[in-house]
Scaffold this motif. Structure first.
Motif, PDB file in Angstrom:
ATOM      1  N   ARG A 258      15.422 -83.318 -35.258  1.00  0.00           N
ATOM      2  CA  ARG A 258      15.661 -84.325 -34.226  1.00  0.00           C
ATOM      3  C   ARG A 258      16.276 -83.706 -32.973  1.00  0.00           C
ATOM      4  N   TYR A 259      16.582 -82.400 -33.052  1.00  0.00           N
ATOM      5  CA  TYR A 259      17.085 -81.683 -31.883  1.00  0.00           C
ATOM      6  C   TYR A 259      15.938 -80.892 -31.259  1.00  0.00           C
ATOM      7  N   GLU A 260      15.992 -80.723 -29.957  1.00  0.00           N
ATOM      8  CA  GLU A 260      14.906 -80.040 -29.252  1.00  0.00           C
ATOM      9  C   GLU A 260      14.891 -78.540 -29.528  1.00  0.00           C
ATOM     10  N   SER A 261      16.043 -77.999 -29.816  1.00  0.00           N
ATOM     11  CA  SER A 261      16.140 -76.554 -30.010  1.00  0.00           C
ATOM     12  C   SER A 261      17.460 -76.239 -30.700  1.00  0.00           C
ATOM     13  N   LEU A 262      17.632 -74.975 -31.038  1.00  0.00           N
ATOM     14  CA  LEU A 262      18.906 -74.520 -31.591  1.00  0.00           C
ATOM     15  C   LEU A 262      20.024 -74.740 -30.577  1.00  0.00           C
ATOM     16  N   GLU A 263      19.737 -74.453 -29.318  1.00  0.00           N
ATOM     17  CA  GLU A 263      20.745 -74.654 -28.267  1.00  0.00           C
ATOM     18  C   GLU A 263      21.168 -76.122 -28.191  1.00  0.00           C
ATOM     19  N   ASP A 264      20.193 -77.010 -28.315  1.00  0.00           N
ATOM     20  CA  ASP A 264      20.491 -78.440 -28.246  1.00  0.00           C
ATOM     21  C   ASP A 264      21.404 -78.863 -29.399  1.00  0.00           C
TER      22      ASP A 264
END
Length: 401
Positions: A258-264
């Motif tokens: 559900r997150y766009e990326s690891l950074e998100d």
């Protein structure tokens, strides 16, 4: 011609017999067994040694000490006598154990197993320590003797000995800085010992023992296509290739997340705080198993976190954000970095991406080995396999199983 006085063969012995003859005889026998082989036949030396040993049984400490000192420089003294003297009180045996070169590995191992910690300390100070003697010193486990052995440049430790020392270092942290310097230490030893080492040793481990996997990637590169053609159906091949693969982040996990990326995910953790679900998600996005992610995120030292960030391609400020998400301070005041965070940031800067990835992949491969789902009907784990497995040993030592 005067004849020798006749020996009194009766059983009557004075209460306090004079000892001049005994002392003279003792010294003469010591002189005989100390003669070089060019001066005495081996049969004569052996007979003299047998008689001398019987006399030593009835000698006092002063006489035994004299014998031990006299035999220190000899190279051909009967080893039965040396073993006996080597097991006498340490005041008698110390210099003999440290300096005499006639002892063989079997003699020294015998003395280590029968003697006291002080005997072990004396043996550990010998000029050269063979693998068998080192193994016995490790088995005895007297910390001072082990430290002496590890400090010596002329001690030679076997691989099984290093395995035992690795396990012992969990309870004896003073071994860790010495083990890191040993040429016998292998990367799997170092990467396991990392988890209970102090910060200085951790940095040395990451700098000296991390691999870049370039040869593995080149040699095994075509196997990825073969495994993909088989739809990654073989779990052993899949697990092994995960250790070698270039790409660290898990693309499949990113598509499901559900997150766009690891950074998100890290940004959300910084805002809301790290919980178990978010920690697992960060692990999945970074290409590691939950047990590995948990170990890294709860590691009090923090160097493992620097490895994770560098391996997954996170920029430096995301190391800061992940650090903050774990509720660890990054500053002690405006513009002043917290010393702990500053040290972890330095570790991040020193590591190359390739070596950080190899380290992270090795941890993930080894730490998760004891937590795989196994079907008892189609997998029988042999006890010998467990004993030889580096990954199983790592998981057992790190998690205390």
């Amino acid at each position: 011609m005067a004849s020798e006085p006749a020996l009194d063969l009766t059983d009557q012995v004075p209460n306090n017999p004079p000892r001049r003859a005994r002392m003279t005889l003792l010294r003469r026998l010591i002189d005989v067994v100390a003669l070089p082989s060019s001066r005495i036949p081996p049969q004569d030396r052996s007979m003299a040694g047998d008689v001398l040993l019987e006399m030593l049984f009835d000698a006092d400490d002063r006489e035994r000490a004299f014998c031990a000192r006299r035999l220190i420089p000899t190279h051909e003294a009967p080893r039965r006598i040396l073993r006996y003297l080597g097991l006498c009180r340490i005041e008698i045996s110390k210099d003999l154990l440290e300096q005499n070169e006639s002892f063989d590995d079997s003699d020294l191992t015998y003395i280590l197993r029968k003697g006291t910690p002080l005997h072990a300390e004396a043996i550990s100070k010998r000029k050269t320590l063979a693998p068998a003697v080192c193994d016995a010193l490790i088995e005895v486990g007297h910390p001072t003797a082990v430290v002496n052995m590890l400090t010596s440049r002329r001690s030679f430790i076997s691989e099984t000995g290093m395995d035992d020392l690795l396990e012992a270092s969990r309870d004896h942290l003073e071994y860790c800085p010495l083990l890191v310097q040993r040429s016998e230490m292998k990367p799997h030893h170092a990467m396991t010992m990392f988890w209970w080492s102090e910060s200085e040793e951790r940095e040395q481990i990451l700098m000296r023992y991390s691999a870049d996997r370039s040869e593995l990637i080149e040699i095994c590169g075509d196997v990825f296509a073969m495994a993909a053609a088989e739809n990654w159906a073989d779990p052993v091949a899949r697990k092994t290739l995960q250790l070698i693969e270039r790409r660290q982040r898990n693309r499949a996990a990113i598509e499901r997340s559900r997150y766009e990326s690891l950074e998100d995910a890290i940004e959300h953790a910084e805002k809301s705080g790290m919980d178990r679900e978010l920690a697992q998600e960060i692990g999945y996005l970074g290409g590691i198993k939950p047990i590995t992610a948990a170990k890294i995120l709860t590691d009090p030292g923090g160097e493992a976190l620097a490895v994770f960030c560098k391996a997954t391609g996170l920029k430096r400020h995301y190391l800061s954000r992940l650090w903050a998400a774990l509720r660890r301070p990054t500053e002690i005041g405006p513009g002043n970095l917290h010393p702990h965070y500053e040290r972890i940031r330095d570790v991040y800067e020193m590591l190359s991406v390739a070596k950080a990835q190899s380290t992270l992949r090795y941890w993930n491969w080894s730490l998760s080995s004891s937590f795989r789902n196994r079907n008892a009907e189609d997998h029988i784990e042999d006890e010998t396999d467990r004993e030889f497995s580096s990954s199983h040993r790592t998981a057992r030592l790190v998690f205390g199983d």
